[in-house]
Design a protein around this motif. Structure first.
Motif, mmCIF file in Angstrom:
data_model
loop_
_atom_site.group_PDB
_atom_site.id
_atom_site.type_symbol
_atom_site.label_atom_id
_atom_site.label_comp_id
_atom_site.label_asym_id
_atom_site.label_seq_id
_atom_site.Cartn_x
_atom_site.Cartn_y
_atom_site.Cartn_z
ATOM 1 N N VAL A 1 0.958 -1.427 0.015
ATOM 2 C CA VAL A 1 0.225 0.048 0.179
ATOM 3 C C VAL A 1 0.995 1.185 -0.103
ATOM 4 O O VAL A 1 0.814 2.205 -0.616
ATOM 5 N N GLY A 2 1.958 1.193 0.805
ATOM 6 C CA GLY A 2 3.020 2.333 0.886
ATOM 7 C C GLY A 2 3.746 2.688 -0.497
ATOM 8 O O GLY A 2 3.687 3.887 -0.995
ATOM 9 N N ALA A 3 4.107 1.394 -1.166
ATOM 10 C CA ALA A 3 4.431 1.501 -2.557
ATOM 11 C C ALA A 3 3.454 2.247 -3.666
ATOM 12 O O ALA A 3 3.905 3.239 -4.392
ATOM 13 N N GLY A 4 2.016 1.964 -3.382
ATOM 14 C CA GLY A 4 1.292 2.461 -4.191
ATOM 15 C C GLY A 4 0.844 4.013 -3.871
ATOM 16 O O GLY A 4 0.882 4.658 -5.013
ATOM 17 N N ILE A 5 0.892 4.279 -2.750
ATOM 18 C CA ILE A 5 0.806 5.568 -2.526
ATOM 19 C C ILE A 5 2.037 6.507 -2.920
ATOM 20 O O ILE A 5 1.888 7.731 -3.427
ATOM 21 N N LEU A 6 3.339 6.000 -2.661
ATOM 22 C CA LEU A 6 4.379 6.702 -3.240
ATOM 23 C C LEU A 6 4.380 6.820 -4.823
ATOM 24 O O LEU A 6 4.577 7.893 -5.595
ATOM 25 N N LEU A 7 3.876 5.864 -5.530
ATOM 26 C CA LEU A 7 3.694 5.712 -7.066
ATOM 27 C C LEU A 7 2.720 6.875 -7.286
ATOM 28 O O LEU A 7 2.780 7.542 -8.358
ATOM 29 N N ASP A 8 1.728 6.814 -6.642
ATOM 30 C CA ASP A 8 0.558 7.875 -7.131
ATOM 31 C C ASP A 8 1.214 9.363 -6.889
ATOM 32 O O ASP A 8 0.803 10.308 -7.637
ATOM 33 N N GLN A 9 2.126 9.620 -5.911
ATOM 34 C CA GLN A 9 2.637 10.827 -5.685
ATOM 35 C C GLN A 9 3.631 11.274 -6.844
ATOM 36 O O GLN A 9 3.621 12.253 -7.485
ATOM 37 N N VAL A 10 4.697 10.054 -7.075
ATOM 38 C CA VAL A 10 5.877 10.516 -8.028
ATOM 39 C C VAL A 10 5.090 10.441 -9.408
ATOM 40 O O VAL A 10 5.905 10.909 -10.531
ATOM 41 N N GLN A 11 4.010 9.917 -9.858
ATOM 42 C CA GLN A 11 3.602 10.194 -11.221
ATOM 43 C C GLN A 11 3.178 11.498 -11.884
ATOM 44 O O GLN A 11 3.328 11.942 -12.917
ATOM 45 N N HIS A 12 3.063 12.403 -10.713
ATOM 46 C CA HIS A 12 3.129 13.855 -11.202
ATOM 47 C C HIS A 12 4.514 14.499 -11.511
ATOM 48 O O HIS A 12 4.245 15.781 -11.807
ATOM 49 N N TRP A 13 5.688 13.842 -11.241
ATOM 50 C CA TRP A 13 6.777 14.424 -11.296
ATOM 51 C C TRP A 13 7.080 14.646 -12.781
ATOM 52 O O TRP A 13 6.584 13.966 -13.778
ATOM 53 N N ALA A 14 7.883 15.582 -13.186
ATOM 54 C CA ALA A 14 8.134 15.835 -14.496
ATOM 55 C C ALA A 14 8.749 14.726 -15.528
ATOM 56 O O ALA A 14 8.514 14.662 -16.550
ATOM 57 N N VAL A 15 9.623 14.021 -14.712
ATOM 58 C CA VAL A 15 10.235 13.088 -15.501
ATOM 59 C C VAL A 15 9.221 11.949 -16.024
ATOM 60 O O VAL A 15 9.188 11.285 -17.076
ATOM 61 N N PHE A 16 8.220 11.562 -15.290
ATOM 62 C CA PHE A 16 7.014 10.682 -15.582
ATOM 63 C C PHE A 16 6.293 11.257 -16.615
ATOM 64 O O PHE A 16 5.756 10.326 -17.369
ATOM 65 N N LYS A 17 6.203 12.562 -16.636
ATOM 66 C CA LYS A 17 5.425 13.162 -17.730
ATOM 67 C C LYS A 17 5.793 13.220 -19.018
ATOM 68 O O LYS A 17 5.513 12.982 -19.953
ATOM 69 N N GLU A 18 7.447 13.325 -18.970
ATOM 70 C CA GLU A 18 8.229 13.544 -20.040
ATOM 71 C C GLU A 18 8.554 12.297 -20.673
ATOM 72 O O GLU A 18 8.446 12.045 -21.943
ATOM 73 N N ILE A 19 8.874 11.185 -19.844
ATOM 74 C CA ILE A 19 9.244 9.787 -20.159
ATOM 75 C C ILE A 19 8.222 8.953 -19.704
ATOM 76 O O ILE A 19 8.665 8.068 -18.776
#
Length: 119
Positions: free
Chosen positions: A32-50
């Protein structure tokens, strides 16, 4: 009578369930913690660009699982050999094995990093 049946008679189903509950609970919280973390980092610029970086997530989770199982195997072997009878020795062995896992991960990530082009 099988050997497993005798074990259950000595331990009892309640104690067996209690011993299994805590690791499953911890693993569930970790997922669950990994899912919450992934939910937060999906908005980082690197995930949006690549966006292809999302493909690496299952592979990295598998790598994490392999490293955890290696650690569990080493610690259980040391426990069966009687090297973890004293709390001080158990702490030292756990700390050393966690450091080894960190080293393995660092070396693996370093080996995967492409080298810069030579000019």
């Amino acid at each position: 009578m099988s050997a497993g049946h005798g074990f259950l008679e000595r331990e009892g189903n309640g104690l067996l369930a209690l011993q299994l509950f805590l690791p499953f609970l911890m693993a569930g919280f970790g997922t669950v913690g990994a899912g919450i973390l992934l939910d937060q980092v999906q908005h980082w610029a690197v995930f949006k660009e690549i966006t292809e970086l999302y493909v690496l997530v299952p592979a990295l989770l598998g790598l994490k699982g392999n490293l955890e199982m290696t650690l569990a195997s080493r610690l259980s072997t040391q426990a069966h050999l009687g090297m973890m009878d004293s709390p001080v020795e158990a702490f030292k062995l756990c700390l050393a094995n966690l450091a080894l896992v960190q080293l393995q991960l660092s070396l693996l990530l370093r080996a995967r990093r492409p080298s810069p082009p030579h000019t």
